[in-house]
Write a protein that holds these residues in place. Structure first.
Motif, short mmCIF file in Angstrom:
data_model
loop_
_atom_site.label_atom_id
_atom_site.label_comp_id
_atom_site.label_asym_id
_atom_site.label_seq_id
_atom_site.Cartn_x
_atom_site.Cartn_y
_atom_site.Cartn_z
N ARG A 51 1.17 -24.47 -12.31
CA ARG A 51 0.41 -24.14 -13.50
C ARG A 51 -1.00 -24.71 -13.42
O ARG A 51 -1.98 -24.07 -13.79
CB ARG A 51 1.12 -24.66 -14.75
N GLN A 52 -1.10 -25.97 -12.94
CA GLN A 52 -2.41 -26.60 -12.81
C GLN A 52 -3.27 -25.87 -11.78
O GLN A 52 -4.47 -25.67 -11.99
CB GLN A 52 -2.24 -28.07 -12.42
N ALA A 53 -2.65 -25.45 -10.68
CA ALA A 53 -3.38 -24.72 -9.65
C ALA A 53 -3.88 -23.38 -10.19
O ALA A 53 -5.02 -22.98 -9.92
CB ALA A 53 -2.49 -24.49 -8.42
N ALA A 54 -3.04 -22.70 -10.98
CA ALA A 54 -3.44 -21.42 -11.57
C ALA A 54 -4.60 -21.62 -12.54
O ALA A 54 -5.53 -20.81 -12.59
CB ALA A 54 -2.25 -20.77 -12.27
N ALA A 55 -4.54 -22.70 -13.32
CA ALA A 55 -5.61 -22.98 -14.29
C ALA A 55 -6.93 -23.27 -13.57
O ALA A 55 -8.00 -22.81 -13.99
CB ALA A 55 -5.22 -24.15 -15.18
N ILE A 56 -6.85 -24.03 -12.48
CA ILE A 56 -8.07 -24.34 -11.71
C ILE A 56 -8.64 -23.07 -11.08
O ILE A 56 -9.86 -22.85 -11.10
CB ILE A 56 -7.75 -25.38 -10.62
N LYS A 57 -7.76 -22.21 -10.56
CA LYS A 57 -8.22 -20.96 -9.96
C LYS A 57 -8.94 -20.10 -10.99
O LYS A 57 -9.99 -19.52 -10.72
CB LYS A 57 -7.03 -20.19 -9.38
N LEU A 58 -8.39 -20.03 -12.21
CA LEU A 58 -9.02 -19.27 -13.29
C LEU A 58 -10.40 -19.84 -13.61
O LEU A 58 -11.36 -19.09 -13.81
CB LEU A 58 -8.14 -19.28 -14.54
N GLN A 59 -10.50 -21.17 -13.65
CA GLN A 59 -11.78 -21.80 -13.96
C GLN A 59 -12.83 -21.47 -12.89
O GLN A 59 -14.00 -21.23 -13.20
CB GLN A 59 -11.60 -23.31 -14.08
N VAL A 60 -12.40 -21.45 -11.64
CA VAL A 60 -13.32 -21.14 -10.54
C VAL A 60 -13.79 -19.69 -10.65
O VAL A 60 -14.98 -19.38 -10.50
CB VAL A 60 -12.65 -21.39 -9.17
N ILE A 61 -12.85 -18.78 -10.92
CA ILE A 61 -13.20 -17.37 -11.05
C ILE A 61 -14.16 -17.15 -12.22
O ILE A 61 -15.16 -16.44 -12.10
CB ILE A 61 -11.92 -16.52 -11.25
N GLU A 62 -13.88 -17.83 -13.35
CA GLU A 62 -14.74 -17.66 -14.51
C GLU A 62 -16.11 -18.29 -14.27
O GLU A 62 -17.14 -17.75 -14.71
CB GLU A 62 -14.09 -18.26 -15.76
N LEU A 63 -16.15 -19.40 -13.56
CA LEU A 63 -17.43 -20.03 -13.24
C LEU A 63 -18.29 -19.10 -12.39
O LEU A 63 -19.50 -18.96 -12.63
CB LEU A 63 -17.20 -21.36 -12.52
N GLU A 64 -17.67 -18.48 -11.40
CA GLU A 64 -18.40 -17.53 -10.55
C GLU A 64 -18.98 -16.40 -11.39
O GLU A 64 -20.15 -16.02 -11.23
CB GLU A 64 -17.45 -16.96 -9.49
N PHE A 65 -18.18 -15.90 -12.31
CA PHE A 65 -18.62 -14.82 -13.20
C PHE A 65 -19.77 -15.29 -14.11
O PHE A 65 -20.77 -14.59 -14.30
CB PHE A 65 -17.41 -14.33 -14.00
N LEU A 66 -19.65 -16.51 -14.65
CA LEU A 66 -20.69 -17.04 -15.53
C LEU A 66 -22.00 -17.27 -14.78
O LEU A 66 -23.09 -17.08 -15.34
CB LEU A 66 -20.21 -18.34 -16.18
N LEU A 67 -21.91 -17.69 -13.54
CA LEU A 67 -23.12 -17.88 -12.73
C LEU A 67 -23.87 -16.57 -12.52
O LEU A 67 -25.10 -16.54 -12.47
CB LEU A 67 -22.77 -18.52 -11.38
N GLN A 68 -23.10 -15.48 -12.42
CA GLN A 68 -23.74 -14.17 -12.32
C GLN A 68 -24.47 -13.84 -13.62
O GLN A 68 -25.55 -13.23 -13.60
CB GLN A 68 -22.69 -13.09 -12.00
N ASN A 69 -23.88 -14.22 -14.76
CA ASN A 69 -24.57 -14.04 -16.04
C ASN A 69 -25.88 -14.82 -16.08
O ASN A 69 -26.90 -14.33 -16.56
CB ASN A 69 -23.68 -14.50 -17.20
#
Length: 202
Positions: free
Chosen positions: A21-39
């Protein structure tokens, strides 16, 4: 180690589930960070007055489906998205990067603001003259979608402040494509986000 993870097979299985669960949460945070950086990249261009819509003939059906089915986003959003074809139009004059980012902004915004007791839904319709993206979700208690403009940032208002900026960015990209963005409160606490992008350049 025994004190940390407990003893016995049951404890090991529970520890394994927690780590997953922790690994999945971290993966989501990384994906969202990448998306936010594009913003951030888009916003920087807007501030510098250097953002232009590089519209070119694009296989719009393929573009949007591939984005939803991307291995980064499919586990999160594929079950929410439904495609409907009402014409044989497959090519639109769009900026691929901006349209993909617009789609992600809709999906991530729904993810943050939805009450997951009810699965959000995004309908992508390829109509006669335009592509429409209609997202509907049950708002969670923290969703301040339709609140008045927030002029200052505090711990309490930060998410709402950023959320309004995301909506502004969605609207800006839609307008660059001669389209529109509408945000509507529906009955029973639901919110509708509607984007329309024409196929052709006027």
């Amino acid at each position: 180690m025994i004190e940390l993870y407990g003893s016995g097979q049951f404890s090991l299985e529970k520890s394994g589930e927690k780590i997953n669960r922790q690994a999945a949460a971290i993966k989501l945070q990384v994906i969202e960070l990448e998306f936010l950086l594009q913003n951030v990249r888009i916003i920087q261009h807007i501030l510098n007055k250097s953002l232009t819509s590089k519209r070119a003939p694009t296989q719009i059906v393929k573009l949007l489906k591939n984005q939803v089915e991307d291995e980064r986003y499919a586990p999160l959003f594929a079950g929410w998205v439904h495609f409907r074809t009402e014409s044989d139009r497959e090519v639109a004059y769009v900026d691929e990067f901006l349209v993909k980012q617009l789609l992600l902004n809709l999906l991530f915004r729904m993810h943050r603001n939805a009450d997951m007791k009810e699965t959000p839904r995004l309908d992508i319709t390829f109509g006669q003259d335009a592509v429409t993206l209609k997202g509907v979700y049950l708002a969670n208690p923290n969703d301040r979608t339709l609140s008045s403009s927030i002029s200052s940032i505090s711990n309490e208002s930060l998410q709402a402040f950023l959320d309004q900026r995301i909506c502004s960015l969605i609207a800006y990209v839609a307008e660059l494509h001669e389209g529109k963005f509408e945000l509507t409160a529906l009955p029973e606490g639901r919110i509708e986000m509607l984007v329309s992008i024409p196929y052709d350049v006027n």
